[in-house]
Write an enzyme that holds these catalytic residues in place. Structure first.
Site, PDB file in Angstrom:
ATOM      1  N   LYS A  14     -14.689 -37.321  -9.098  1.00  0.00           N
ATOM      2  CA  LYS A  14     -14.959 -35.877  -9.216  1.00  0.00           C
ATOM      3  C   LYS A  14     -13.899 -35.198 -10.068  1.00  0.00           C
ATOM      4  CE  LYS A  14     -11.411 -34.422  -6.656  1.00  0.00           C
ATOM      5  NZ  LYS A  14     -10.275 -33.729  -7.228  1.00  0.00           N
ATOM      6  N   ASP A 144     -12.492 -34.462   0.662  1.00  0.00           N
ATOM      7  CA  ASP A 144     -13.345 -34.668  -0.513  1.00  0.00           C
ATOM      8  C   ASP A 144     -14.475 -35.671  -0.262  1.00  0.00           C
ATOM      9  OD1 ASP A 144     -11.630 -32.981  -1.846  1.00  0.00           O
ATOM     10  OD2 ASP A 144     -10.604 -34.563  -2.966  1.00  0.00           O
TER      11      ASP A 144
HETATM   12  P1  ATP Z   1      -6.618 -37.154  -3.189  1.00  0.00           P
HETATM   13  O1  ATP Z   1      -8.007 -37.685  -2.974  1.00  0.00           O
HETATM   14  O2  ATP Z   1      -5.704 -37.280  -2.004  1.00  0.00           O
HETATM   15  O3  ATP Z   1      -6.597 -35.818  -3.864  1.00  0.00           O
HETATM   16  P2  ATP Z   1      -6.303 -38.633  -5.603  1.00  0.00           P
HETATM   17  O4  ATP Z   1      -7.678 -38.318  -5.956  1.00  0.00           O
HETATM   18  O5  ATP Z   1      -5.236 -38.174  -6.551  1.00  0.00           O
HETATM   19  O6  ATP Z   1      -5.915 -38.134  -4.194  1.00  0.00           O
HETATM   20  P3  ATP Z   1      -6.828 -41.339  -4.663  1.00  0.00           P
HETATM   21  O7  ATP Z   1      -7.183 -42.334  -5.706  1.00  0.00           O
HETATM   22  O8  ATP Z   1      -7.864 -40.880  -3.740  1.00  0.00           O
HETATM   23  O9  ATP Z   1      -6.092 -40.169  -5.425  1.00  0.00           O
HETATM   24  O10 ATP Z   1      -5.574 -41.967  -3.855  1.00  0.00           O
HETATM   25  C1  ATP Z   1      -4.756 -41.217  -3.012  1.00  0.00           C
HETATM   26  C2  ATP Z   1      -4.008 -42.163  -2.092  1.00  0.00           C
HETATM   27  O11 ATP Z   1      -4.916 -42.726  -1.167  1.00  0.00           O
HETATM   28  C3  ATP Z   1      -3.326 -43.315  -2.820  1.00  0.00           C
HETATM   29  O12 ATP Z   1      -1.947 -43.233  -2.603  1.00  0.00           O
HETATM   30  C4  ATP Z   1      -3.899 -44.566  -2.194  1.00  0.00           C
HETATM   31  O13 ATP Z   1      -2.926 -45.532  -1.890  1.00  0.00           O
HETATM   32  C5  ATP Z   1      -4.597 -44.090  -0.921  1.00  0.00           C
HETATM   33  N1  ATP Z   1      -5.882 -44.790  -0.668  1.00  0.00           N
HETATM   34  C6  ATP Z   1      -6.379 -45.165   0.508  1.00  0.00           C
HETATM   35  N2  ATP Z   1      -7.566 -45.789   0.379  1.00  0.00           N
HETATM   36  C7  ATP Z   1      -7.855 -45.786  -0.928  1.00  0.00           C
HETATM   37  C8  ATP Z   1      -8.950 -46.277  -1.685  1.00  0.00           C
HETATM   38  N3  ATP Z   1      -9.989 -46.907  -1.125  1.00  0.00           N
HETATM   39  N4  ATP Z   1      -8.913 -46.098  -3.013  1.00  0.00           N
HETATM   40  C9  ATP Z   1      -7.877 -45.427  -3.586  1.00  0.00           C
HETATM   41  N5  ATP Z   1      -6.806 -44.978  -2.908  1.00  0.00           N
HETATM   42  C10 ATP Z   1      -6.785 -45.142  -1.584  1.00  0.00           C
END
Ligand code: ATP
Length: 319
Positions: A14, A144
């Site tokens: 997103k 989200d």
């Molecule tokens: P958020 O969704 O918190 O705004 P983001 O979009 O920047 O964060 P994500 O890729 O969702 O980033 O990762 C956020 C954190 O979630 C990372 O530090 C990661 O280690 C953890 N995490 C837990 N499960 C997952 C997953 N299935 N995929 C990606 N990250 C994960």
């Protein structure tokens, strides 16, 4: 031969076309008004029966993703199991995630994987939860996750989990994503925003930050389907905090605008930058030029809006 039932779901990344952040609440969260927009960058999440719950992660940034109960997809499995009546109805599963959505990049890849696990397990277990019931479980897993289920373009309120689909013409917007050489932690970016606001208040800027409101010019632009107007109306309250923590983003954003993007912003808490182009050809040109300018690690062309979580046909059983 034993047939192992398996279900694969495809889940989108997103962008936030608007991210308005209110003051920090007593519970530590910030009230939000945001316009989510699902784009064509997908992870795949497969659920299959197993002796015990587990997760395997491969692909882009897999080494940064927890392979235990901290994985958001496994948290979603646990939450769905509790909602459907426990282990008798929801036996152990192994979740395999193929990541294409970069990790900790402001694209909500973890939340997308959680949504994929919910939809895949709902199917695998024949739980029969409808979209609204799945949405209620999703909201418990993360702010989200609910949006990753429905996709499209939608207004999110509360922590982002209270959603209203945005009614707009079926315009396909062409985006270029610039992936950064590094990561940002969402809680740390919010903490920086709080510090910036506190410092601004001390320096005499308006004291308490107002409750966030939906941006009328953005909604009008979306209803018009005109990418030029949408490009002008993009906004993200987290952007100054993300740029302060990752100063190279200033150069990336400026380069995209100089190269003709209709609008540019940091996606969510960053550090991915998103640039809107007027059509597919312009997006291709922008992607090539941005990539040549050396202002990011890599680029991707995506379109939005795309649907939320979808079940894919199993290649082993599809004819
Ligand atoms: P958020 O969704 O918190 O705004 P983001 O979009 O920047 O964060 P994500 O890729 O969702 O980033 O990762 C956020 C954190 O979630 C990372 O530090 C990661 O280690 C953890 N995490 C837990 N499960 C997952 C997953 N299935 N995929 C990606 N990250 C994960």
């Amino acid at each position: 031969m034993t047939i192992v039932p398996r279900v694969t779901a495809r889940v989108p990344a997103k962008l936030n076309l608007q991210l308005a952040v209110g003051p920090r609440r007593a519970d530590g969260y910030h009230g939000l008004v945001t316009v989510f927009h699902a784009v064509s960058l997908f992870d795949e999440v497969t659920a299959e029966c197993a002796a015990q719950d587990g997760v395997t992660v491969t692909g882009e940034g897999a080494d940064r993703v927890p392979a235990d109960q901290d994985n958001l997809a496994l948290r979603a499995v646990t939450a769905l199991r509790a909602a459907v009546g426990g282990a008798a109805r929801a036996p152990a599963v192994h979740i395999s995630i193929t990541k294409r959505i970069p990790v900790a990049a402001g694209l909500a890849g973890g939340s997308a994987d959680a949504a994929g696990a919910l939809v895949a397990c709902n199917e695998l277990w024949h739980s029969g939860l409808d979209q609204q019931q799945l949405g209620a479980v999703a909201a418990k897993v993360g702010s989200d996750v609910t949006f990753a289920l429905i996709g499209g373009t939608a207004v999110g309120r509360g922590r982002g989990e209270r959603l209203t689909p945005a009614l707009a013409p079926a315009t396909a917007y062409h985006w270029v994503l610039a992936f950064a050489d590094g990561h940002l932690s969402t809680p740390e970016v919010y903490a920086m925003l709080d510090r910036q606001r506190a410092a601004g208040a001390k320096a005499g800027a308006k004291g308490s930050h107002p409750e966030p409101t939906l941006d009328a010019p953005l909604m009008t632009a979306l209803r018009s389907g005109d990418p030029t107007r949408v490009g002008r109306a993009l906004s993200n309250d987290l952007q100054p905090a993300a740029v302060a923590m990752f100063p190279a983003l200033r150069k990336t954003l400026a380069a995209g605008l100089e190269l003709g993007a209709l609008g540019a912003l940091v996606s969510g808490s960053g550090p991915t930058c998103a640039f809107l182009a007027s059509n597919a050809d312009r997006a291709l040109g922008l992607a090539v030029s941005l990539s040549g300018a050396g202002v990011c690690r890599s680029v991707a062309r995506v379109t939005g809006p795309v649907p939320g979580t979808l079940i894919l046909p199993d290649p082993k059983t599809a004819k």
